[in-house]
Design a protein around this motif. Structure first.
Motif, PDB file in Angstrom:
ATOM      1  N   PRO B  41      66.650  15.569  21.490  1.00  0.00           N
ATOM      2  CA  PRO B  41      65.113  15.687  22.006  1.00  0.00           C
ATOM      3  C   PRO B  41      64.789  14.169  21.890  1.00  0.00           C
ATOM      4  CG  PRO B  41      65.559  17.374  20.924  1.00  0.00           C
ATOM      5  CD  PRO B  41      66.644  16.828  20.499  1.00  0.00           C
ATOM      6  N   VAL B  42      64.817  13.484  20.587  1.00  0.00           N
ATOM      7  CA  VAL B  42      64.096  12.028  20.530  1.00  0.00           C
ATOM      8  C   VAL B  42      64.677  10.961  21.453  1.00  0.00           C
ATOM      9  CG1 VAL B  42      63.713  10.207  18.849  1.00  0.00           C
ATOM     10  CG2 VAL B  42      63.590  12.663  18.234  1.00  0.00           C
ATOM     11  N   LEU B  44      66.422  11.648  24.102  1.00  0.00           N
ATOM     12  CA  LEU B  44      66.257  11.649  25.442  1.00  0.00           C
ATOM     13  C   LEU B  44      64.907  11.669  26.064  1.00  0.00           C
ATOM     14  CD1 LEU B  44      68.375  15.101  25.791  1.00  0.00           C
ATOM     15  CD2 LEU B  44      69.065  12.973  26.610  1.00  0.00           C
ATOM     16  N   GLY B  45      64.081  11.318  25.009  1.00  0.00           N
ATOM     17  CA  GLY B  45      62.611  11.120  25.365  1.00  0.00           C
ATOM     18  C   GLY B  45      62.000  12.739  25.870  1.00  0.00           C
ATOM     19  N   LEU B  46      62.305  13.762  25.293  1.00  0.00           N
ATOM     20  CA  LEU B  46      62.079  15.118  25.608  1.00  0.00           C
ATOM     21  C   LEU B  46      60.490  15.133  25.369  1.00  0.00           C
ATOM     22  CD1 LEU B  46      64.896  17.695  24.995  1.00  0.00           C
ATOM     23  CD2 LEU B  46      64.123  16.449  27.032  1.00  0.00           C
ATOM     24  N   PRO B  47      59.667  15.998  26.034  1.00  0.00           N
ATOM     25  CA  PRO B  47      58.107  16.169  25.708  1.00  0.00           C
ATOM     26  C   PRO B  47      58.087  16.630  24.277  1.00  0.00           C
ATOM     27  CG  PRO B  47      58.705  17.068  27.716  1.00  0.00           C
ATOM     28  CD  PRO B  47      59.862  16.803  27.179  1.00  0.00           C
ATOM     29  N   GLY B  48      57.180  16.166  23.406  1.00  0.00           N
ATOM     30  CA  GLY B  48      57.149  16.508  21.990  1.00  0.00           C
ATOM     31  C   GLY B  48      57.680  15.820  21.005  1.00  0.00           C
ATOM     32  N   ALA B  49      59.098  15.213  21.192  1.00  0.00           N
ATOM     33  CA  ALA B  49      59.848  14.544  20.334  1.00  0.00           C
ATOM     34  C   ALA B  49      59.162  13.076  19.850  1.00  0.00           C
ATOM     35  CB  ALA B  49      61.281  13.978  20.871  1.00  0.00           C
ATOM     36  N   LEU B  50      59.404  13.023  18.580  1.00  0.00           N
ATOM     37  CA  LEU B  50      58.660  11.853  17.962  1.00  0.00           C
ATOM     38  C   LEU B  50      59.969  10.858  17.359  1.00  0.00           C
ATOM     39  CD1 LEU B  50      55.714  13.696  16.343  1.00  0.00           C
ATOM     40  CD2 LEU B  50      55.650  11.878  18.293  1.00  0.00           C
ATOM     41  N   PRO B  51      59.662   9.485  17.213  1.00  0.00           N
ATOM     42  CA  PRO B  51      60.609   8.838  16.687  1.00  0.00           C
ATOM     43  C   PRO B  51      60.308   8.430  15.050  1.00  0.00           C
ATOM     44  CG  PRO B  51      58.960   7.447  17.613  1.00  0.00           C
ATOM     45  CD  PRO B  51      58.250   8.803  17.962  1.00  0.00           C
ATOM     46  N   PRO B  89      64.424   6.578  29.021  1.00  0.00           N
ATOM     47  CA  PRO B  89      63.772   7.895  28.889  1.00  0.00           C
ATOM     48  C   PRO B  89      62.382   8.122  29.024  1.00  0.00           C
ATOM     49  CG  PRO B  89      65.536   7.747  27.422  1.00  0.00           C
ATOM     50  CD  PRO B  89      65.469   6.351  27.977  1.00  0.00           C
TER      51      PRO B  89
END
Lengths: 484, 481
Positions: B41-42, B44-51, B89
């Motif tokens: 998810p991170v 891929l830049g999915l909504p909600g993901a954080l680095p 992304p």
């Protein structure tokens, strides 16, 4: 009273003593949603099968004697929380069809307790709004008066709890999005200190302001829900690794000797007379309970709304760049090539308010304007934070109204974004300062609409404001359920 | 170049770091996996993901900063660089802008004239790489996006505009390449894009203070192309000015097939990246203790190594440079010289046969099948007279193929040098007796036939006779009669 009208801690007793099963409890909530929600529109999606399955799991766990505080409690989530295998839209057309492959941290923490999720709750699109009218799924109606707004952006989260369609819910608060709808719907809502609850798996609106928090029927439930979701998360760099205190354990310690500040800047022109009266009554009640009321000043309050609309929109303009039609959600491709696809997807996928804020934020960050807007706003933000720090040298908590008026009429402010923005005037400074605040019912307007008050605490002093809120709640004995 | 003009060149280099996981998530950075298999998810830049920042990336940046004499910032900030592209992304790249981790360093290069020159390093910052677009080609309406590379850690190393020729630019680039590979933070693979270079080129009249308008050259992925692209660009800009035109600020793409640069986008179309501090990440705090502990792990860098090889080990400067050019080669040599104290002898074999056979077999020093200790064992046998240099070549190849040690090969194949003068005398006597005509020629002053006798004796002894002893005995015997 129906079981759906009980508090979480009351349900807990019934579940643990076997007087009711999680399956029965879940069934009652699902029936109530079925009966009522066509009128209220609090839910975007009801996850009946998953809820029933979770309830069965919870019942097994309760039978095994392993239940935790939230095992088998029917809750609902603002549709801003990504949920594995369950469509998550943020109330936007652009995310329709997006089924996340993962759970966010707070969702995972609740699942681990075998809490039951009834469904995903309506909200302003991408949490941008104060009335829940900016939703691709239509507005949420206030359970106290269906011609009025629920408040926003966590309108569904507040209305569902108020209308007894969920025992409690989670929302997010960027500029008042938990507290303002909680106030309008007559429930308790808490915005924790920035960093107290993980944002991992919460769709970002304005990352430096967003914070997850609970909405519940009473203060004790609020403390239970906070307890369940609070704490450091290695997946969120901005979450803070401070120990999580026992919020519920210190609720009943009273307010004797507590110093409560009353900022003069919050008693502005246009503040509704019923709101003023309720706040004055609340201050008297605290005096009566042994607290000391102190006049304080928060001198930069006037700049908060402007400052917020620069910072929040700047961050939003970047946060919402990922909705480009490439990897998930809606893609509108008329065969005109990449740039056309971007334009069509975003032009048709986002609603008017979201586009307005993306444009504002893009402008604020643009070369040549950055210093005058974004940087300036950051400086003001520092001043506002210092206002609170100075106030908290004198007092333990600050008491203010939550909103200038009770719930307004649907459509009343839709053509006047500035008026709409001003409805968050008392809640926004708390997000800018990064501290915590709770909204709880403190009275009713002449029309019988709930009025909320806000208790603002020092950073990470959720314990203090929960304790003050509980003491008031016990003393005031304000009616909790709307006439539905 | 028309001598009235001088070129001003600055380089921006992107080095891909060799961390095993990405900069903001736990996904693998391995090259060549099936598309989109190294994603989460991170990245891929999915909504909600954080680095969440990978600490090793910071450590590598500190290494690079220390090696290039930069100041390491105690507090640096990640910023978002906003632009739309399908391989990006999140719609922004997480990079550093106002407060990078390293600033104000320098590196020394050698100029073609043999002098030394200092090139300033403006800054080094950490950032994430983008994904890759795959275009299926004619007839397809679609392009494919592979995000395996998205989130791979990069260091961008920006030089001052201190270079004045393509040769200086290449010398700087090679030095930088050598340094990051030495530091173990980059594999230096230019073909796979682990080390990429953009060049800012402008020209001005010699002696002028003011910089000319620059063009940014992109897509130059080999040292040769850097030279070509810069030379083409210098000439293009001078021609433009000479013919009354003006250079425009723009980004130009180098086409390696034709050797020319072409305009990609002008200043008007330049992006406004709307940089701002990334609110999802906290400031990067680097303590003095951390810097010191990283300093303690820094390997010896090429310049210091060359110095040491020359002064301590007695190698020529030229040999020292050849060996130090590649950390693995230098390590190999040192291991060899440590096992047998004849640095010069070891160096000759490493630079000679080892490199030759590696090149022939297409291998690198890292995969060299001959352990340095074994090579040292063989050099030792040359030095103590057990085998001759000539026989050693046979032993060397046998060691390479079989993995056996020199002593065992010498023993098994009976390659021990014959130094017993009695045995050699006997052979010499026989050879002289069998070739009276040549012996007479020698004695009449035709000394060239001496070589013939040496050859004959060596042949008869199957190469094992000690050449020096053969020489001595032959001279003595031929003079006798």
């Amino acid at each position: 009273m129906e079981t759906t009208g009980l508090t979480i801690h009351e349900m807990r007793d019934l579940l643990d003593t076997g007087k009711i099963s999680a399956a029965e409890l879940t069934g009652s909530f699902l029936r109530r949603i079925h009966e009522l929600d066509t009128r209220i529109n609090a839910f975007i999606r009801v996850t009946k099968e998953q809820a029933e399955e979770a309830a069965r799991r919870a019942d097994r766990r309760i039978r095994e004697g392993n239940s935790t505080l939230l095992t088998g409690i029917p809750l609902a989530l603002k549709d801003i929380f990504v949920t594995e295998g369950i469509e998550t839209t943020c109330a936007s057309n652009i995310l329709k069809g997006f089924v996340p492959p993962y759970d966010g941290t707070v969702v995972r923490r609740l699942r681990e307790q075998d809490a039951v999720f009834l469904g995903k709750l309506n909200m302003d699109e991408f949490a941008m709004g104060s009335s829940n009218e900016n939703s691709a799924f239509g507005p949420v109606r206030n359970p106290w008066d269906e011609t009025r707004v629920s408040g926003g952006s966590s309108g569904g989260s507040a209305a569902a709890v108020a209308a007894c369609m969920a025992a409690g819910s989670l929302g997010t608060d960027t500029g008042g999005s938990i507290r303002q709808p909680a106030s309008h719907c007559g429930v308790v809502g808490l915005k924790p200190t920035y960093g107290r609850v993980s944002r991992y798996g919460v769709i970002a609106y304005a990352s430096s302001l967003d914070q997850v928090g609970p909405l519940a029927r009473d203060v004790e439930d609020c403390s239970l829900l906070l307890q369940a979701v609070a704490g450091y998360d290695p997946h969120d760099s901005t979450s803070v690794s401070l120990p999580v205190p026992d919020y519920r354990g210190s609720l009943k310690n009273g307010v004797k000797g507590m110093r409560i500040g009353c900022p003069k800047e919050y008693f502005i022109d246009g503040l509704d007379a019923d709101v003023i009266a309720s706040i004055r009554t609340a201050l008297d009640r605290y005096r009566h309970l042994g607290a000391e009321i102190v006049d304080i000043t928060l001198p930069h309050t006037d700049y908060a709304v402007a400052c917020y609309y620069v910072i929040a929109t700047a961050e939003a303009s970047s946060n919402l760049a990922r909705y480009d039609g490439i990897r998930f959600g809606q893609r509108i491709d008329d065969g005109g090539g990449l740039i056309e696809m971007y334009r069509n997807t975003r032009a048709r996928g986002f609603g008017a308010e979201v586009k307005r804020r993306i444009m504002l934020g893009t402008f604020a960050l643009s070369s040549g304007y950055y210093d005058a807007y974004y940087l300036k706003a950051q400086k003001i933000r520092t001043l506002i934070r210092e206002d609170f720090a100075a106030a908290f040298d004198q007092v333990d908590a600050v008491l203010t109204p939550v909103a200038p008026t009770p719930a307004f009429l649907l459509g009343e402010k839709m053509d006047d974004p500035l008026q709409m923005y001003l409805s968050d005037i008392f809640t926004i400074p708390v997000n800018l300062a990064g501290t915590c605040a709770i909204s709880l019912p403190c009275g009713f307007s002449a029309e019988g609409l709930p009025i909320g008050m806000q208790l603002i605490g020092k950073p990470f002093a959720e314990e203090t404001i929960l304790r003050a809120a509980w003491a008031f709640e016990q003393e005031a004995g304000i009616r909790k359920g709307p006439p539905l | 170049m028309t001598s009235r003009y001088e070129a001003v060149i600055g380089l921006e280099v992107h080095t891909q770091l060799t961390t095993s996981t990405k900069i903001f998530c736990g996904c693998s950075t391995a090259f060549g996996a099936p598309p989109n298999s190294h994603t989460c998810p991170v990245c891929l830049g999915l909504p909600g993901a954080l680095p969440v920042l990978n600490r090793t990336v910071v450590e590598y940046a500190i290494r690079a900063g220390l090696a290039t004499r930069c100041t390491i910032a105690p507090r640096s900030i990640f910023a978002r660089k906003n632009y739309f592209y399908p391989d990006l992304p999140k719609g922004y790249q997480i990079s550093q802008f106002e407060l990078p981790i390293c600033t104000g360093g320098h590196m020394e290069i050698e100029t073609t004239a043999g002098g030394r020159k200092t090139i300033g390093i403006t800054r080094i910052h950490m950032e994430e790489d983008a994904g890759k677009l795959i275009h299926p080609g004619e007839g397809s309406r679609f392009s494919h996006v592979d995000l395996n590379r998205a989130g791979t850690p990069l260091l961008e190393i920006v030089s001052e505009p201190d270079m004045r020729s393509s040769d200086e630019a290449v010398a700087y680039l090679r030095k930088l390449h050598q340094t990051v590979v030495y530091l173990g933070i980059c594999d230096g693979n230019l073909e796979e894009g682990s080390f990429r270079c953009d060049a800012n080129v402008s020209v001005r009249l010699r002696g002028a203070e003011k910089l000319g308008t620059r063009a940014e050259l992109k897509n130059i992925n080999s040292f040769r192309f850097v030279k070509q692209a810069i030379e083409y660009e210098i000439e293009r800009q001078i021609d433009l000015i000479e013919s009354g035109g003006a250079v425009v600020q723009e980004t130009r793409l180098f086409d390696s097939a034709s050797g020319v640069t072409r305009s990609m986008r002008g200043k008007e179309e330049a992006h406004d990246y709307r940089y701002f501090p990334d609110p999802d990440l906290v400031p990067v705090i680097v303590s003095e203790e951390w810097i010191q502990s990283v300093r303690g792990t820094l390997p010896e860098l090429p310049d210091a190594k060359i110095e040491r090889f020359a002064s301590d080990l007695g190698l020529s400067r030229q040999d020292a440079e050849v060996l130090a050019a590649d950390r693995a080669l230098a390590d190999y040599f040192e291991a060899c010289a440590a096992a047998h104290n004849n640095p010069k002898g070891c160096a000759n074999w490493v630079m000679g046969e080892v490199i030759r056979v590696l090149n022939e077999s297409g291998q690198t020093i890292a995969s060299c099948p001959l352990p340095p200790e074994n090579l040292a064992g063989m050099v030792k046998r040359i030095d103590d007279g057990t085998i001759s240099g000539k026989i050693a070549k046979t032993v060397f190849l046998e060691m390479w193929k079989s993995g056996k040690k020199a002593d065992r090969i010498i023993e098994e194949k009976g390659l021990r040098q014959v130094t017993d003068s009695g045995a050699i005398e006997k052979v010499v006597d026989e050879i002289i007796a069998a070739n009276p005509e040549q012996a007479a020629q020698y004695r009449s002053g035709k000394e060239k036939v001496f070589g013939f006798f040496v050859g004959q004796v060596m042949k008869a002894s199957k190469g094992k006779a000690n050449p020096q002893a053969v020489n001595d005995i032959l001279k003595q015997k031929l003079a006798q009669d």
